[in-house]
Motif scaffolding. Sequence first.
Motif, PDB file in Angstrom:
ATOM      1  N   PHE A   2     -22.311  14.757  27.611  1.00  0.00           N
ATOM      2  CA  PHE A   2     -21.638  13.879  26.648  1.00  0.00           C
ATOM      3  C   PHE A   2     -21.261  12.555  27.290  1.00  0.00           C
ATOM      4  CE2 PHE A   2     -20.055  17.654  23.921  1.00  0.00           C
ATOM      5  CZ  PHE A   2     -21.255  17.639  23.247  1.00  0.00           C
TER       6      PHE A   2
ATOM      7  N   LEU B 284     -27.078  13.452  23.658  1.00  0.00           N
ATOM      8  CA  LEU B 284     -25.963  13.918  22.833  1.00  0.00           C
ATOM      9  C   LEU B 284     -26.356  15.185  22.072  1.00  0.00           C
ATOM     10  CD1 LEU B 284     -23.084  13.179  21.865  1.00  0.00           C
ATOM     11  CD2 LEU B 284     -24.139  12.025  19.940  1.00  0.00           C
TER      12      LEU B 284
ATOM     13  N   ALA C 224     -24.786  18.938  22.282  1.00  0.00           N
ATOM     14  CA  ALA C 224     -24.269  19.647  21.113  1.00  0.00           C
ATOM     15  C   ALA C 224     -24.918  21.030  20.992  1.00  0.00           C
ATOM     16  CB  ALA C 224     -24.520  18.830  19.851  1.00  0.00           C
TER      17      ALA C 224
ATOM     18  N   LEU D  39     -23.649  23.349  23.482  1.00  0.00           N
ATOM     19  CA  LEU D  39     -22.271  23.710  23.141  1.00  0.00           C
ATOM     20  C   LEU D  39     -22.241  24.856  22.124  1.00  0.00           C
ATOM     21  CD1 LEU D  39     -19.305  22.727  23.656  1.00  0.00           C
ATOM     22  CD2 LEU D  39     -19.484  21.673  21.431  1.00  0.00           C
ATOM     23  N   ILE D  40     -23.136  24.816  21.132  1.00  0.00           N
ATOM     24  CA  ILE D  40     -23.164  25.931  20.166  1.00  0.00           C
ATOM     25  C   ILE D  40     -23.447  27.228  20.909  1.00  0.00           C
ATOM     26  CG2 ILE D  40     -24.128  26.841  18.042  1.00  0.00           C
ATOM     27  CD1 ILE D  40     -25.204  24.217  17.350  1.00  0.00           C
TER      28      ILE D  40
ATOM     29  N   MET E  22     -20.399  28.242  22.927  1.00  0.00           N
ATOM     30  CA  MET E  22     -19.262  28.617  22.094  1.00  0.00           C
ATOM     31  C   MET E  22     -19.511  29.944  21.377  1.00  0.00           C
ATOM     32  SD  MET E  22     -16.660  26.807  22.131  1.00  0.00           S
ATOM     33  CE  MET E  22     -16.315  25.694  23.413  1.00  0.00           C
TER      34      MET E  22
ATOM     35  N   LEU F 148     -26.491  34.608  15.780  1.00  0.00           N
ATOM     36  CA  LEU F 148     -26.188  33.516  14.850  1.00  0.00           C
ATOM     37  C   LEU F 148     -26.280  32.128  15.493  1.00  0.00           C
ATOM     38  CD1 LEU F 148     -25.525  33.141  11.917  1.00  0.00           C
ATOM     39  CD2 LEU F 148     -23.117  33.282  12.466  1.00  0.00           C
ATOM     40  N   PRO F 149     -25.648  31.908  16.685  1.00  0.00           N
ATOM     41  CA  PRO F 149     -25.752  30.575  17.286  1.00  0.00           C
ATOM     42  C   PRO F 149     -27.190  30.167  17.562  1.00  0.00           C
ATOM     43  CG  PRO F 149     -24.075  31.846  18.406  1.00  0.00           C
ATOM     44  CD  PRO F 149     -24.767  32.777  17.468  1.00  0.00           C
TER      45      PRO F 149
ATOM     46  N   LEU G 271     -28.528  28.767  14.451  1.00  0.00           N
ATOM     47  CA  LEU G 271     -27.943  27.443  14.192  1.00  0.00           C
ATOM     48  C   LEU G 271     -28.609  26.390  15.062  1.00  0.00           C
ATOM     49  CD1 LEU G 271     -24.106  28.134  13.951  1.00  0.00           C
ATOM     50  CD2 LEU G 271     -25.849  28.376  12.220  1.00  0.00           C
TER      51      LEU G 271
ATOM     52  N   ALA H  71     -30.570  23.001  14.100  1.00  0.00           N
ATOM     53  CA  ALA H  71     -30.113  21.691  14.553  1.00  0.00           C
ATOM     54  C   ALA H  71     -31.192  20.985  15.371  1.00  0.00           C
ATOM     55  CB  ALA H  71     -28.830  21.843  15.367  1.00  0.00           C
TER      56      ALA H  71
ATOM     57  N   PHE I 264     -22.103  25.467   7.841  1.00  0.00           N
ATOM     58  CA  PHE I 264     -23.318  24.980   8.498  1.00  0.00           C
ATOM     59  C   PHE I 264     -24.341  24.510   7.470  1.00  0.00           C
ATOM     60  CE2 PHE I 264     -27.242  25.105  10.940  1.00  0.00           C
ATOM     61  CZ  PHE I 264     -26.846  24.407  12.054  1.00  0.00           C
TER      62      PHE I 264
ATOM     63  N   ALA J  90     -19.377  24.221  16.079  1.00  0.00           N
ATOM     64  CA  ALA J  90     -19.430  25.128  17.227  1.00  0.00           C
ATOM     65  C   ALA J  90     -18.023  25.567  17.634  1.00  0.00           C
ATOM     66  CB  ALA J  90     -20.128  24.447  18.399  1.00  0.00           C
TER      67      ALA J  90
END
Lengths: 115, 496
Positions: A13, A35, A39, A42-43, A46, A70-71, A74, A78, B131, B179
Amino acid sequence: MEIVMAFVIGFLFMAATYLMLSRSLLRIIIGTGLLSHGAHLLILTMGGLSGEAPPVLADGVEASQFADPLPQALILTAIVISFGVTAFILVLAYRAYQSLETDNTAMMKGSDDDA
Amino acid sequence: MHNNLLLLPIIIPFFAAMVLLFAPKNVTYQRIVTMIALLAATVSAFYMLGIVYAQGPQTVTFGNWPAPFGITMVSDMMSILLVLTTLVLTLFIVWYSFSTIGVEREKFYYYPGIMFILTGINGAFTTGDIFNLFVFFEVFLMSSYLLIVLGGEKKQLQGSIYYLVINIISSALFVIAVAFLYSVVGTLSMADIAVKVAELQQPAILTVIAVLFLVVFGLKAAIFPLFFWLPKAYKSAPTPVLALFGALLTKVGVYAILRTYTLIFVHDPSFTHELLMVLSILTIIFGCIGALAYFDVTLIIIYNIVIAVGVILFGVSQMNTVGLEGAMYYLVHDMLIKAALFMLGGIIVAISGTANLRQMGGLMKRYPLLGWTFLIAAFSLAGIPPLSGFIGKLLIVESGFAANNPWMSIIILLSSLVVLLSVIRIFIYAFWGEEKETATTITSTTYAQQLTPAILLVCVTIAYGVGAEAVAPYMAAASEALMQPQIYIQAVLGGK
């Protein structure tokens, strides 16, 4: 492990912010790339880094051993979105270079018609 | 099955966009298909409005998964009202585009762009998954990138690079915020998040996430201090695109703040809602400064977007039924009137061949109808009683007094004066005074073609203002549902 990832993401970042504050358009685009890497990582972080088996049903793997699926879904979403947007802004930057004849965002302002 | 019908306002534009991709060079085909799709989607939204009013919030969870595990689409009163408003005003903007945007742009996927933007916006209004909200944001942002740069003029290239970089950053922030939220509550369905946040009593980390969401949606909605990108980016867009953006895009950010701050982050209002209130008042003040500072028709109306965003969010930050009802009234009013004003402003600019007020004058003699319509729209924007801006602002001001923030309410009243001054200045400079030599870029037939949809849209706003009584039960239902998140949660999770 999460601590290490947090530091790595923090550095991503930081680098992204630094690059996006520069004047050259290409450096800004590289910054947006960093960036989105930050991100996405980070998902993943996290969501928790526990679980040693990939989230695919297989013989002999307990449910508790799976990584959180799940992440990963996502991130995949993304990634393709940021891929599409990055492709668009790269072509836009190329087009802008052709018709404005500069890569310097400070020179792009051209506010001659501002009332 | 009634419930699947709530997907129609999303699916119809999406399907139409794909059908439109097949014959980009046939402009007649493009126009007809677009209009048919918009009419069909509007009718379906009207139908859903009746159902939601009669039976409460409607939900669909994709693939028959039980609620928190699948993606839920929720149509409550607020969503369906905004979807309906979006479709109605897009109908008029598309009609206006026929005579303004130019055949060259129409041949290069202008209408598919509009249809995809509608898919994204209606999806963002309807989704019940945080989301999925991000994905629908990207859908309409991606289409807006296309629309803002389409044509490739120099000023468009400059503005769109700016717009893209800002939105890429705010999208990355959105992913980061999701997140963090996921790591705290472990779920993505908004209803389920609301339940988990209530169980946790919103510890400090959730307040931090709430502020992060405010930053993300504030960048989209152009609140203070995140509105800096808006005037420059919007100024570069062609008029019908500008009308579409000004009416819709910032309002999706406002909707997202409204939703998260009434459904999810409601347990620490002394910090979060106080912050929202202060920011909204500063937004109003800085918007007022901008609206008075310029002699440019487009920029004046653009800064009025910023003011309106502040007024709506002030209503939200009060967290009482009156304030939320006022915010809903004002949100719908502002979407309609901003579209109308940008259309009328576009005609004024086209007639005088410049956006600079100092070089205009005396249009009243030759274009009286345009003049009077603009005056009505200006009064409506400022909130003169029989017109549509009045009742929303009245309720918002009332909510400020009810919540013991009288000074804030007085600032809002004063801002109305500034709004009135800023638009009346356009009227005085452009329509009064000596007639000036103008480099008109518009013939009398195209003038008539452009003025018709603009006048009809102004008529819609007049009907909305005069018929406030008829709209009232819907608005009351919307604010009731916002005040009691339990209704939303029950509709999604089914009595858990």
